[in-house]
Motif scaffolding. Structure first.
Motif, mmCIF file in Angstrom:
data_model
loop_
_atom_site.group_PDB
_atom_site.id
_atom_site.type_symbol
_atom_site.label_atom_id
_atom_site.label_comp_id
_atom_site.label_asym_id
_atom_site.label_seq_id
_atom_site.Cartn_x
_atom_site.Cartn_y
_atom_site.Cartn_z
ATOM 1 N N ALA A 147 37.325 -91.662 22.978
ATOM 2 C CA ALA A 147 37.383 -91.068 21.666
ATOM 3 C C ALA A 147 38.402 -90.325 21.292
ATOM 4 C CB ALA A 147 36.111 -90.604 21.422
ATOM 5 N N PRO A 148 38.984 -90.415 19.827
ATOM 6 C CA PRO A 148 39.939 -89.697 19.305
ATOM 7 C C PRO A 148 39.414 -88.287 19.136
ATOM 8 C CG PRO A 148 39.302 -91.513 18.046
ATOM 9 C CD PRO A 148 38.437 -91.838 18.864
ATOM 10 N N PRO A 149 40.375 -87.430 19.380
ATOM 11 C CA PRO A 149 39.945 -85.834 19.274
ATOM 12 C C PRO A 149 39.248 -85.516 17.908
ATOM 13 C CG PRO A 149 42.333 -86.087 19.821
ATOM 14 C CD PRO A 149 41.854 -87.398 19.368
ATOM 15 N N GLY A 150 37.967 -84.738 18.211
ATOM 16 C CA GLY A 150 37.206 -84.287 17.092
ATOM 17 C C GLY A 150 36.202 -85.392 16.709
ATOM 18 N N HIS A 151 36.112 -86.416 17.398
ATOM 19 C CA HIS A 151 35.380 -87.595 16.732
ATOM 20 C C HIS A 151 34.148 -87.855 17.993
ATOM 21 C CE1 HIS A 151 38.485 -88.170 14.116
ATOM 22 N NE2 HIS A 151 37.865 -88.804 13.323
ATOM 23 N N LEU A 152 33.206 -88.472 17.489
ATOM 24 C CA LEU A 152 32.046 -89.118 18.659
ATOM 25 C C LEU A 152 32.609 -90.360 19.092
ATOM 26 C CD1 LEU A 152 28.653 -88.092 16.558
ATOM 27 C CD2 LEU A 152 29.661 -86.983 18.332
ATOM 28 N N PRO A 153 32.169 -90.582 20.234
ATOM 29 C CA PRO A 153 32.339 -91.870 21.059
ATOM 30 C C PRO A 153 31.714 -92.908 20.178
ATOM 31 C CG PRO A 153 30.499 -90.703 22.228
ATOM 32 C CD PRO A 153 31.018 -89.686 21.197
ATOM 33 N N ASP A 154 32.459 -94.297 20.545
ATOM 34 C CA ASP A 154 31.737 -95.494 19.814
ATOM 35 C C ASP A 154 30.332 -95.819 20.402
ATOM 36 O OD1 ASP A 154 31.086 -98.223 19.226
ATOM 37 O OD2 ASP A 154 33.427 -98.504 18.886
ATOM 38 N N PHE A 155 29.400 -95.818 19.269
ATOM 39 C CA PHE A 155 28.211 -95.920 19.565
ATOM 40 C C PHE A 155 27.704 -97.360 20.054
ATOM 41 C CE2 PHE A 155 27.719 -91.768 17.379
ATOM 42 C CZ PHE A 155 26.770 -91.070 18.242
ATOM 43 N N LYS A 156 28.514 -98.324 19.496
ATOM 44 C CA LYS A 156 28.241 -99.692 19.809
ATOM 45 C C LYS A 156 28.597 -100.038 21.001
ATOM 46 C CE LYS A 156 29.676 -104.246 18.542
ATOM 47 N NZ LYS A 156 30.766 -105.259 17.558
ATOM 48 N N MET A 157 29.848 -99.349 21.452
ATOM 49 C CA MET A 157 30.470 -99.526 22.796
ATOM 50 C C MET A 157 29.376 -98.904 23.933
ATOM 51 S SD MET A 157 32.655 -101.355 23.784
ATOM 52 C CE MET A 157 33.771 -101.453 22.419
ATOM 53 N N LEU A 158 28.835 -97.732 23.512
ATOM 54 C CA LEU A 158 27.845 -97.163 24.586
ATOM 55 C C LEU A 158 26.593 -98.094 24.869
ATOM 56 C CD1 LEU A 158 28.043 -93.318 23.371
ATOM 57 C CD2 LEU A 158 28.980 -94.471 25.310
ATOM 58 N N ALA A 159 26.205 -98.746 23.657
ATOM 59 C CA ALA A 159 25.155 -99.583 23.554
ATOM 60 C C ALA A 159 25.387 -100.696 24.526
ATOM 61 C CB ALA A 159 24.469 -100.109 22.256
ATOM 62 N N LEU A 160 26.671 -101.334 24.280
ATOM 63 C CA LEU A 160 26.785 -102.658 24.988
ATOM 64 C C LEU A 160 26.999 -102.207 26.426
ATOM 65 C CD1 LEU A 160 29.541 -104.486 22.909
ATOM 66 C CD2 LEU A 160 27.402 -105.285 23.493
ATOM 67 N N PHE A 161 27.595 -101.239 26.900
ATOM 68 C CA PHE A 161 27.694 -100.754 28.239
ATOM 69 C C PHE A 161 26.354 -100.280 28.669
ATOM 70 C CE2 PHE A 161 32.101 -101.109 27.545
ATOM 71 C CZ PHE A 161 32.770 -101.156 28.923
ATOM 72 N N GLY A 162 25.464 -99.768 28.175
ATOM 73 C CA GLY A 162 24.084 -99.622 28.442
ATOM 74 C C GLY A 162 23.453 -100.812 28.960
ATOM 75 N N CYS A 163 23.420 -101.848 28.070
ATOM 76 C CA CYS A 163 22.898 -103.110 28.346
ATOM 77 C C CYS A 163 23.584 -103.689 29.665
ATOM 78 C CB CYS A 163 23.131 -104.004 27.197
ATOM 79 S SG CYS A 163 22.100 -103.629 25.844
ATOM 80 N N GLY A 164 24.908 -103.683 29.653
ATOM 81 C CA GLY A 164 25.708 -104.125 30.871
ATOM 82 C C GLY A 164 25.134 -103.457 32.062
ATOM 83 N N ALA A 165 25.349 -102.144 32.286
ATOM 84 C CA ALA A 165 24.718 -101.593 33.292
ATOM 85 C C ALA A 165 23.624 -101.911 33.809
ATOM 86 C CB ALA A 165 24.708 -100.086 33.133
ATOM 87 N N PHE A 166 22.572 -102.099 32.808
ATOM 88 C CA PHE A 166 20.973 -102.511 33.178
ATOM 89 C C PHE A 166 21.240 -103.816 33.798
ATOM 90 C CE2 PHE A 166 17.314 -104.688 31.989
ATOM 91 C CZ PHE A 166 16.200 -104.112 32.398
ATOM 92 N N LEU A 167 21.719 -104.753 33.237
ATOM 93 C CA LEU A 167 21.940 -106.095 33.833
ATOM 94 C C LEU A 167 22.572 -106.035 35.141
ATOM 95 C CD1 LEU A 167 22.495 -108.130 30.633
ATOM 96 C CD2 LEU A 167 20.359 -108.302 31.846
ATOM 97 N N LEU A 168 24.031 -105.489 35.257
ATOM 98 C CA LEU A 168 24.903 -105.530 36.512
ATOM 99 C C LEU A 168 24.035 -104.946 37.654
ATOM 100 C CD1 LEU A 168 27.172 -106.674 37.671
ATOM 101 C CD2 LEU A 168 28.222 -104.472 36.982
ATOM 102 N N ARG A 169 23.337 -103.664 37.556
ATOM 103 C CA ARG A 169 22.731 -103.293 38.492
ATOM 104 C C ARG A 169 21.388 -104.156 39.192
ATOM 105 N NH1 ARG A 169 17.539 -99.829 39.081
ATOM 106 N NH2 ARG A 169 17.897 -99.024 41.189
ATOM 107 N N GLY A 170 20.644 -104.807 38.046
ATOM 108 C CA GLY A 170 19.810 -105.735 38.479
ATOM 109 C C GLY A 170 20.357 -106.771 39.341
ATOM 110 N N ALA A 171 21.396 -107.554 38.805
ATOM 111 C CA ALA A 171 22.247 -108.408 39.620
ATOM 112 C C ALA A 171 22.503 -107.931 41.056
ATOM 113 C CB ALA A 171 23.415 -108.996 38.802
ATOM 114 N N GLY A 172 23.031 -106.638 41.159
ATOM 115 C CA GLY A 172 23.435 -106.348 42.372
ATOM 116 C C GLY A 172 22.129 -105.951 43.235
#
Length: 400
Positions: A147-172
């Protein structure tokens, strides 16, 4: 008067063939003593054959023996069309109790999901979310660092990676159970897993794996081209990891390479490239962290692993486990400090890093490696370690 009316209605309700067989119902009087109740109904099971000569109907009249007041009695009528029904019910009850006791506490999967779906939920470990947290944290760290200095992280990207972690962990987990189904039957902790126990067939497991990977592909396609290639390359690690315990004492290192791939992917999803001075120390620190928590986890199965013939760092380190884990803990914290320094994070990051080091030290030096329950408790606590590091990166980025 009321008793006579109820008795007459009861007689009209029952079939004439039942009455002619000698079965005479009576009205339970809550005012009589419990002994009188027993004397009055000396034989609770009366078998008659009103339907076919080969079938029996067992009428079980069970009366509550506590009749101290009018409100404290029950009349229970149990009708079974099979003489062996009672034995089968008892056997099923015992089997169910055995499964619960062997499989652990009842989870939300048992309480809220349809019975048909439950084996698939267990195959994906939906009842044990700690794996999803451990896979997600390196992704979140990396995205926040980018994230740029002084800014919050990209919430859309956090949500996508949250879903991805959920699915990839189950697949693993599905891949792991399919490959290890012959080993899981010999290990106390894993013998009741859906594929190992025969609840699901390997074909059903493969079909479910394809479904999870298809959904994961949908997540991956939301990222830039660089991240798509980088993300797809992680599947080589995902499929090869379950085999490592057969060939090397370091399967936990391969798990670290797999579980921390998000440290690379998160940065690439934001920046479209990799800054080696930031993401490589972050990735290495995650691998060392995984060696800490998964070695603690592996100590739960060390006796079974010896019998089966599989390998782990728990067996490799033996009595020197805590010394090894201390070294990996120091290496992990050093990598995090270097990554934060190169990313020019503010001073709060290092304060959080001090708290995280205390948490990691507490895990290593207080864990009872001979206690399965304590090993599992320390393992699960790593979700808070990940949260502390995330809080530090966020505070350091906002203050930079």
């Amino acid at each position: 008067m009321a008793s006579a009316l109820i008795s007459r209605a009861w007689r009209r309700f029952l079939k004439p063939s039942l009455l002619s067989s000698g079965f005479t119902p009576s009205i339970f009087n809550p005012l009589i003593s419990s002994q009188q109740c027993v004397d009055r109904y000396p034989s609770p099971n009366v078998s008659v054959s009103p339907f076919k000569p080969s079938q029996f109907v067992i009428y079980n009249l069970e009366f509550c023996r506590s009749v101290g007041s009018l409100s404290n009695f029950q009349l229970v009528v149990h009708i079974s069309t099979s003489p062996s029904r009672l034995g089968q019910d008892k056997e099923n009850k015992n089997q169910s109790s055995s499964n619960v006791s062997s499989g652990g506490d009842i989870s939300w999967v048992d309480l809220y999901l349809p019975r048909l779906v439950q084996p698939y939920a267990r195959l994906a470990r939906l009842d044990k979310p700690i794996g999803t947290w451990l896979l997600l944290w390196p992704c979140v760290w990396s995205i926040t660092l980018a994230a740029p200095p002084g800014h919050l992280p990209d919430f859309k990207m956090l949500a996508l990676f949250g879903c991805g972690a959920f699915l990839l962990r189950g697949a693993g987990c599905t891949i792991n159970d399919l490959i290890d189904r012959d080993i899981d039957t010999k290990v106390e902790r894993t013998k009741l897993r859906p594929v190992a126990s025969g609840i699901l067939t390997p074909f059903q497991g493969l079909s479910f794996l394809g479904f999870q990977l298809l959904l994961g592909l949908g997540i991956l396609l939301q990222l830039n081209n660089y991240s798509r290639v980088l993300g797809a390359s992680s599947l080589l690690l995902v499929f090869s990891y379950p085999l490592m315990k057969r060939f090397t004492f370091w399967p936990q290192a391969f798990l670290g390479l797999t579980f921390n791939w998000g440290a690379l992917l998160g940065w690439a999803a934001i920046k479209g490239n990799l800054d080696s001075s930031i993401v490589l120390p972050l990735y290495a620190s995650g691998v060392c962290w995984t060696l800490v928590y998964d070695t603690i986890y592996a100590h739960q199965d060390k006796e079974d692993d010896l019998k089966v013939g599989v390998k782990s760092t728990a067996l490799r380190f033996g009595d020197s486990t805590k010394e090894w884990l201390t070294g990996f803990g120091i290496a992990s914290l050093s990598g995090l400090a270097l990554s934060g320094f190169n990313a020019e994070l503010g001073w709060p990051y290092y304060a959080f890093l001090g708290v995280a080091s205390g948490h990691l030290g507490w895990q290593i030096w207080t864990v009872d490696l001979s206690s399965r329950s304590d090993c599992n408790r320390k393992f699960v606590s790593n979700k808070w370690y990940g949260a502390i590091i995330f809080g530090g990166i966020l505070a350091g980025r906002l203050s930079s």
